[in-house]
Motif scaffolding. Structure first.
Motif, PDB file in Angstrom:
ATOM      1  N   ARG A 107       0.811  -6.731  -3.676  1.00 23.87           N
ATOM      2  CA  ARG A 107       2.333  -7.241  -3.459  1.00 23.87           C
ATOM      3  C   ARG A 107       2.749  -6.861  -2.289  1.00 23.87           C
ATOM      4  NH1 ARG A 107       5.772  -3.260  -4.953  1.00 23.87           N
ATOM      5  NH2 ARG A 107       4.915  -1.560  -6.202  1.00 23.87           N
ATOM      6  N   LYS A 108       3.628  -7.489  -1.830  1.00 19.12           N
ATOM      7  CA  LYS A 108       4.418  -7.226  -0.457  1.00 19.12           C
ATOM      8  C   LYS A 108       5.407  -5.797  -0.756  1.00 19.12           C
ATOM      9  CE  LYS A 108       6.364 -10.285   1.987  1.00 19.12           C
ATOM     10  NZ  LYS A 108       7.362 -11.312   2.406  1.00 19.12           N
ATOM     11  N   SER A 109       5.149  -4.817   0.072  1.00 18.71           N
ATOM     12  CA  SER A 109       5.805  -3.391  -0.301  1.00 18.71           C
ATOM     13  C   SER A 109       6.202  -2.620   0.852  1.00 18.71           C
ATOM     14  CB  SER A 109       4.829  -2.694  -1.305  1.00 18.71           C
ATOM     15  OG  SER A 109       3.536  -2.357  -0.716  1.00 18.71           O
ATOM     16  N   GLU A 110       6.632  -1.761   0.845  1.00 19.53           N
ATOM     17  CA  GLU A 110       7.021  -0.749   1.868  1.00 19.53           C
ATOM     18  C   GLU A 110       6.205   0.470   1.720  1.00 19.53           C
ATOM     19  OE1 GLU A 110      11.020  -0.135   2.771  1.00 19.53           O
ATOM     20  OE2 GLU A 110      11.750  -1.950   3.320  1.00 19.53           O
ATOM     21  N   ILE A 111       5.623   0.943   2.918  1.00 17.09           N
ATOM     22  CA  ILE A 111       4.962   2.330   2.712  1.00 17.09           C
ATOM     23  C   ILE A 111       5.477   3.022   3.857  1.00 17.09           C
ATOM     24  CG2 ILE A 111       2.538   3.058   3.401  1.00 17.09           C
ATOM     25  CD1 ILE A 111       1.323   0.602   2.225  1.00 17.09           C
ATOM     26  N   ARG A 112       6.008   4.050   3.601  1.00 11.53           N
ATOM     27  CA  ARG A 112       6.824   5.071   4.256  1.00 11.53           C
ATOM     28  C   ARG A 112       7.964   4.312   5.248  1.00 11.53           C
ATOM     29  NH1 ARG A 112       4.317   9.987   5.334  1.00 11.53           N
ATOM     30  NH2 ARG A 112       3.531  10.693   3.557  1.00 11.53           N
ATOM     31  N   GLY A 113       8.558   3.297   4.680  1.00 10.44           N
ATOM     32  CA  GLY A 113       9.552   2.748   5.524  1.00 10.44           C
ATOM     33  C   GLY A 113       9.078   1.349   6.209  1.00 10.44           C
ATOM     34  N   VAL A 114       7.687   1.216   6.173  1.00 16.50           N
ATOM     35  CA  VAL A 114       7.219  -0.138   6.979  1.00 16.50           C
ATOM     36  C   VAL A 114       6.616  -1.154   5.986  1.00 16.50           C
ATOM     37  CG1 VAL A 114       5.557  -0.824   8.707  1.00 16.50           C
ATOM     38  CG2 VAL A 114       6.769   1.287   9.193  1.00 16.50           C
ATOM     39  N   GLU A 115       7.209  -2.551   6.257  1.00 18.54           N
ATOM     40  CA  GLU A 115       6.806  -3.440   5.209  1.00 18.54           C
ATOM     41  C   GLU A 115       5.120  -3.600   5.743  1.00 18.54           C
ATOM     42  OE1 GLU A 115       7.687  -7.811   6.000  1.00 18.54           O
ATOM     43  OE2 GLU A 115       8.959  -7.207   4.486  1.00 18.54           O
ATOM     44  N   SER A 116       4.680  -3.728   4.198  1.00 20.15           N
ATOM     45  CA  SER A 116       3.073  -4.151   4.401  1.00 20.15           C
ATOM     46  C   SER A 116       2.839  -5.351   3.508  1.00 20.15           C
ATOM     47  CB  SER A 116       2.160  -3.042   3.861  1.00 20.15           C
ATOM     48  OG  SER A 116       1.009  -3.367   3.915  1.00 20.15           O
ATOM     49  N   ASN A 117       2.204  -6.472   4.259  1.00 17.56           N
ATOM     50  CA  ASN A 117       1.952  -7.755   3.563  1.00 17.56           C
ATOM     51  C   ASN A 117       0.757  -7.800   2.903  1.00 17.56           C
ATOM     52  OD1 ASN A 117       4.574  -9.401   3.895  1.00 17.56           O
ATOM     53  ND2 ASN A 117       4.172  -8.368   6.082  1.00 17.56           N
ATOM     54  N   GLY A 118       0.135  -6.881   2.198  1.00 17.02           N
ATOM     55  CA  GLY A 118      -1.305  -7.035   1.528  1.00 17.02           C
ATOM     56  C   GLY A 118      -2.043  -5.681   2.049  1.00 17.02           C
ATOM     57  N   MET A 119      -3.537  -6.055   2.020  1.00 16.53           N
ATOM     58  CA  MET A 119      -4.109  -4.704   2.566  1.00 16.53           C
ATOM     59  C   MET A 119      -5.438  -5.206   3.190  1.00 16.53           C
ATOM     60  SD  MET A 119      -5.702  -2.073  -0.522  1.00 16.53           S
ATOM     61  CE  MET A 119      -6.837  -3.043  -1.196  1.00 16.53           C
ATOM     62  N   MET A 120      -6.048  -4.555   4.119  1.00 15.58           N
ATOM     63  CA  MET A 120      -7.354  -4.827   4.986  1.00 15.58           C
ATOM     64  C   MET A 120      -8.124  -4.004   3.798  1.00 15.58           C
ATOM     65  SD  MET A 120      -6.901  -6.823   7.266  1.00 15.58           S
ATOM     66  CE  MET A 120      -8.479  -6.450   8.204  1.00 15.58           C
ATOM     67  N   CYS A 121      -9.527  -4.562   3.379  1.00 15.83           N
ATOM     68  CA  CYS A 121     -10.320  -4.212   2.435  1.00 15.83           C
ATOM     69  C   CYS A 121     -11.712  -3.430   2.809  1.00 15.83           C
ATOM     70  CB  CYS A 121     -10.638  -5.414   1.281  1.00 15.83           C
ATOM     71  SG  CYS A 121      -9.005  -5.983   0.686  1.00 15.83           S
ATOM     72  N   SER A 122     -11.825  -2.637   1.988  1.00 10.76           N
ATOM     73  CA  SER A 122     -13.334  -1.909   2.390  1.00 10.76           C
ATOM     74  C   SER A 122     -14.362  -2.777   1.198  1.00 10.76           C
ATOM     75  CB  SER A 122     -13.354  -0.511   2.024  1.00 10.76           C
ATOM     76  OG  SER A 122     -12.866  -0.280   0.555  1.00 10.76           O
ATOM     77  N   SER A 123     -15.496  -2.499   1.680  1.00 10.80           N
ATOM     78  CA  SER A 123     -16.646  -2.757   0.837  1.00 10.80           C
ATOM     79  C   SER A 123     -16.581  -2.395  -0.656  1.00 10.80           C
ATOM     80  CB  SER A 123     -18.048  -2.477   1.406  1.00 10.80           C
ATOM     81  OG  SER A 123     -18.291  -2.904   2.824  1.00 10.80           O
ATOM     82  N   ARG A 124     -16.167  -1.180  -0.844  1.00 10.52           N
ATOM     83  CA  ARG A 124     -16.167  -0.755  -2.195  1.00 10.52           C
ATOM     84  C   ARG A 124     -15.116  -1.350  -3.050  1.00 10.52           C
ATOM     85  NH1 ARG A 124     -15.044   5.511  -3.517  1.00 10.52           N
ATOM     86  NH2 ARG A 124     -16.942   5.756  -2.317  1.00 10.52           N
ATOM     87  N   GLU A 125     -14.003  -1.538  -2.375  1.00  7.90           N
ATOM     88  CA  GLU A 125     -12.668  -2.310  -2.922  1.00  7.90           C
ATOM     89  C   GLU A 125     -13.208  -3.786  -3.507  1.00  7.90           C
ATOM     90  OE1 GLU A 125      -9.327   0.128  -0.655  1.00  7.90           O
ATOM     91  OE2 GLU A 125     -10.132  -1.728   0.289  1.00  7.90           O
ATOM     92  N   LEU A 126     -13.935  -4.403  -2.905  1.00 13.22           N
ATOM     93  CA  LEU A 126     -14.557  -5.780  -3.224  1.00 13.22           C
ATOM     94  C   LEU A 126     -15.747  -5.571  -3.884  1.00 13.22           C
ATOM     95  CD1 LEU A 126     -13.541  -7.952   0.089  1.00 13.22           C
ATOM     96  CD2 LEU A 126     -12.257  -7.391  -1.872  1.00 13.22           C
ATOM     97  N   GLU A 127     -16.264  -4.535  -4.234  1.00  8.43           N
ATOM     98  CA  GLU A 127     -17.250  -4.212  -5.131  1.00  8.43           C
ATOM     99  C   GLU A 127     -18.556  -4.966  -4.445  1.00  8.43           C
ATOM    100  OE1 GLU A 127     -16.457  -5.893  -8.972  1.00  8.43           O
ATOM    101  OE2 GLU A 127     -15.990  -3.814  -9.598  1.00  8.43           O
ATOM    102  N   LEU A 128     -18.461  -4.586  -2.956  1.00 10.86           N
ATOM    103  CA  LEU A 128     -19.632  -5.192  -2.179  1.00 10.86           C
ATOM    104  C   LEU A 128     -20.781  -4.055  -1.849  1.00 10.86           C
ATOM    105  CD1 LEU A 128     -17.640  -7.652  -0.087  1.00 10.86           C
ATOM    106  CD2 LEU A 128     -19.189  -8.098  -2.002  1.00 10.86           C
ATOM    107  N   GLY A 129     -20.566  -2.857  -2.255  1.00 10.56           N
ATOM    108  CA  GLY A 129     -21.163  -1.707  -1.766  1.00 10.56           C
ATOM    109  C   GLY A 129     -20.385  -0.454  -2.058  1.00 10.56           C
TER     110      GLY A 129
END
Length: 788
Positions: A107-129
């Motif tokens: 979801r759209k959220s604030e991380i340490r006061g800065v807005e973040s529109n999603g997440m750049m993903c790693s292989s493990r997070e997408l179950e690709l390795g």
């Protein structure tokens, strides 16, 4: 076994959808347990390019990225990956997407006061390795804005259950062959490359155990560069549930999953001298790839060099000779191992693996050369290197079975008429060779085909089991006749009686461990090829299974158990139908009257045995109580019920503490067993009962008190009294037992009530005296004296 649609289509040219393929697999006997589409879990993940990367104003390890998703509007994303940088092309998870690895919804959220529109993903997070050190890095030309599922060519994944008789389908290629035979496409067999050895194999390879390892093929590849396997190979392995490790390891796993052929690669630098398939020495140890050390014995086949064991043959490789990133020269192993030997070794060691599953079911003995060539080619594609000439030690069993087949059997046995031409087509598509006179030569990989009935099964399942019409079985005219045998009727009677007495029926294994068998006197029949070491001995008694069930229930907090089982005991002379029961713990819970719980005792077991025998139609009144119940019973609290000295009908009593200790039970247990095949059958008579005719006159009772030795069984005296005048005495029962004042030392007083039934007229005093004299005389033969 799992595989992707993309991998299947490598061996099967078809336009069928995943759903159509799934339905056809079920139709031909390959059960589909699951069908999932990874593209659904990757919805909401798109390819994005990082435009800028600046440090987070309030966090040292975070960066603020602007990313291009192809829509024209840059998005701001907070990222903590160390490799995040301007120009990188990766995968962006947009708000609303669910991360496959942990189920977290973005979801759209604030991380340490800065807005973040999603997440750049790693292989493990997408179950690709397993890589989680940084975010995914895609090629520069990856199409920004395209869905990652589309870009990664994600296809549906099948999860199928392969029955033990079909090892030929333990590889994707074998499944493709069956589907093609069923008309779902064209089979594309793997192209086997021709490998020309550049130099003689520098390693001596031989088999010193022709029984356990009839054939051992191998070759050396030198100058390899181990690293990550190609993306296409990793994608297929991940779909199959395998974790990519390195190119050398992945190549052997790929061959196994694609062709059903396990193989192994050794680091040549870690081997010393000749590599030999031999029997292990008692006490030899091997550190396996699962980081466990196993102690071996002389019945196990291993692969070893002059220094040590490196491989539990056909099951798992050794840690000491495994390949690493620094491996430059490898020895490839392709062997044929005896299935029974592999199964026995795996069970003894408690070691399961994908290789063992395939070898103990039976691999294709004709695939050794082709398997070695394919593995060599895979490794050279991935790691480079120069291959030696192949070495072939021994030879696999190559005698193909030939079966005389009658095509009319498809209708007679299979229930569906199939034209002969279609039967020939099906068999040819499955690689069976059919002569003009219907002599069918079975492929070597089909270990399950042994006779004409198996040929019928192949033809009918490919033709379509749904083509077999439902037809009622013929029945005889008139009223249906009973079909239950006398033995089955007897089992029904005692089963109902046991349930009515408050016992719960248990169904336990007919096989037990050697330890459990020893606790009840030992078993006579031991399996050479058990499915488990805990299920090795055919049970000589039903008690081990019931005691194990009691222990499991006690471990879960039960305080009172009443269990019974009807089954077979397996003794030296054969099998015997029996009933056994156990009464465990408390007979009655504690209450305000007694204050304490009342435990079961041997008399409870005796009463239950008599009740069940009476329900079975045994002559309970004629039974004798004798000893010799068995060593697993308490010697002072057990007995047998017999018709004569030799015909034992039942045993009962308290279980010996030594036996309870063997089953880890710490509460008293009483038990009993009834030998159903020893109960005499009723003579004559039909199914109708004799008409009940109540007596015209009332019964008469007379009481007798006898002095007997304290060690005389009361039942013997009671039986003598009851049988003293069978024409008049219809019943007798003990109603009092006394020892104490007025009774001599070493004696006891037994009071017996005798019931007399007059016939056409009442008894006279003289007749009653004559009956009493008979009772006293019969008691005297038992050493009893009438009290004055």
């Amino acid at each position: 076994m799992k595989f992707s649609l993309e991998w299947l289509k490598y061996y099967l040219e078809t336009e069928a959808s995943a759903e159509e393929i799934s339905a056809k697999l079920n139709a031909i006997g390959i059960e589909v347990e699951g069908l999932e589409d990874p593209a659904e879990s990757l919805a909401g993940f798109t390819i994005a390019r990082v435009l800028t990367a600046k440090p987070h104003p309030d966090a040292d390890r975070l960066q603020v990225l602007t990313v291009d998703t192809g829509t024209g509007d840059a998005l701001q994303v907070v990222c903590g990956a160390p490799n995040a940088r301007a120009g990188l092309v990766g995968v962006l998870g947009s708000p609303g997407a669910t991360v496959p690895a942990n189920g977290m919804q973005l979801r759209k959220s604030e991380i340490r006061g800065v807005e973040s529109n999603g997440m750049m993903c790693s292989s493990r997070e997408l179950e690709l390795g397993d890589d989680h050190e940084g975010i995914i890095e895609l090629p520069e030309d990856a199409p920004v804005g395209t869905g990652f599922a589309e870009y990664s060519a994600s296809t549906p994944i099948f999860d199928v259950a392969i029955t033990p008789n079909r090892p030929d389908c333990m590889g994707v290629m074998g499944i493709a062959r069956d589907l093609a035979a069923a008309g779902l496409g064209t089979f594309k067999p793997v192209e086997v490359p021709e490998i020309v050895g550049a130099f003689p194999c520098p390693m001596e390879i031989r088999t010193d155990d022709p029984e356990g390892c009839p054939a051992f093929y191998g070759r050396v590849i030198r100058g390899v560069k181990n690293g990550p396997s190609p993306e296409w190979m990793q994608r297929r392995l991940i779909a199959a549930g395998q974790r990519p490790i390195s190119a050398l390891v992945d190549a052997t796993n790929y061959l196994m999953l694609a062709c059903g052929r396990p193989a192994h690669a050794y680091d040549l630098a870690k081997l010393s001298g000749a590599v030999v398939a031999r029997r292990a020495k008692d006490g030899e140890e091997v550190a396996a790839l699962n980081e466990k050390t196993y102690s071996l014995d002389s019945d196990m086949t291993v692969i070893a060099d002059e220094r040590q064991v490196h491989d539990i043959a056909g099951i798992m490789g050794g840690e000491d000779s495994g390949v690493t990133e620094g491996t430059t020269d490898v020895l490839l192993e392709i062997a044929y191992f005896d299935p029974a030997s592999i199964g026995t070794t795996g069970r003894r060691l408690g070691l399961a693996s994908d290789a063992r599953t395939r070898f103990e079911r039976g691999v294709d003995p004709a695939f050794l050369d082709d398997g070695l060539a394919l593995l060599t080619d895979l490794i050279q594609q991935c790691c480079g290197g120069e291959a030696s000439e192949a070495v072939r030690a021994g030879s696999p069993p190559m005698d193909a079975k030939s079966v005389a087949y009658d095509p009319a059997l498809a209708a007679n046995l299979g229930g569906v008429a199939i034209p002969e031409d279609e039967q020939r087509r099906i068999l040819a598509a499955l690689d069976f060779e059919v002569s003009s006179d219907w002599q069918v030569t079975v492929p070597l990989r089909r270990h399950d085909v042994e006779g004409p009935a198996d040929i019928v099964e192949e033809v009918v399942r490919i033709h379509g089991l749904d083509s077999v019409l439902s037809a009622p079985l013929p029945r005889m005219e008139g009223v249906a006749r009973p079909t239950a045998t006398p033995a089955q009727k007897l089992e029904r009677k005692v089963r109902r009686a046991a349930a009515a007495a408050g016992l719960n029926e248990a169904v336990t294994w007919s096989f037990i461990s050697e330890k459990e068998a020893a606790a009840v006197g030992g078993g006579h029949w031991v399996l050479d090829n058990p499915i488990s070491e805990d299920l090795k001995v055919m049970r000589p008694s039903l008690l081990p299974g019931l005691l194990s069930a009691a222990r499991r229930n006690l471990d879960r907090g039960a305080s009172s158990l009443r269990l019974f089982e009807i089954g077979r005991r397996y003794l030296a002379e054969g099998e015997h139908p029996s009933l056994a029961f156990v009464l465990v713990g408390d007979r009655l819970p504690r209450d305000w009257q007694s204050g304490k719980a009342q435990a079961f005792d041997a008399y409870d077991a005796k009463a239950l045995c008599l009740s069940l025998l009476e329900a079975a139609g045994a002559p309970v009144g004629n039974l004798m109580i004798m000893g010799e119940a068995g060593d697993f019973y308490h010697p002072g609290q057990s007995a047998t019920l017999r018709l004569g000295p030799k015909n034992q009908l039942a045993s009962f009593g308290a279980i010996h503490p030594r036996t309870l200790e063997a089953f880890d039970i710490d509460v008293p247990v009483v038990a009993g067993g009834i030998h159903l095949d020893a109960i005499p059958a009723k003579k004559g008579g039909g199914f109708a009962r004799t008409a009940y005719a109540p007596p015209a006159l009332q019964s008469v009772t007379r009481d007798f008190a006898f002095l007997v030795d304290a060690d005389v069984p009361a039942g013997d005296l009671l039986r003598a009294v009851k049988n003293s005048d069978k024409a008049n005495i219809v019943d007798a029962r003990i109603f009092d037992l006394f020892q104490g004042q007025g009774v001599p030392e070493g004696k006891k007083s037994l009071a017996i009530e005798v019931t007399l039934q007059p016939g056409e007229k009442s008894y006279t005093d003289e007749e009653l005296k004559a009956i009493a004299d008979k009772v006293v005389a019969a008691a005297a033969k038992q050493g009893a004296e009438l009290r004055g």
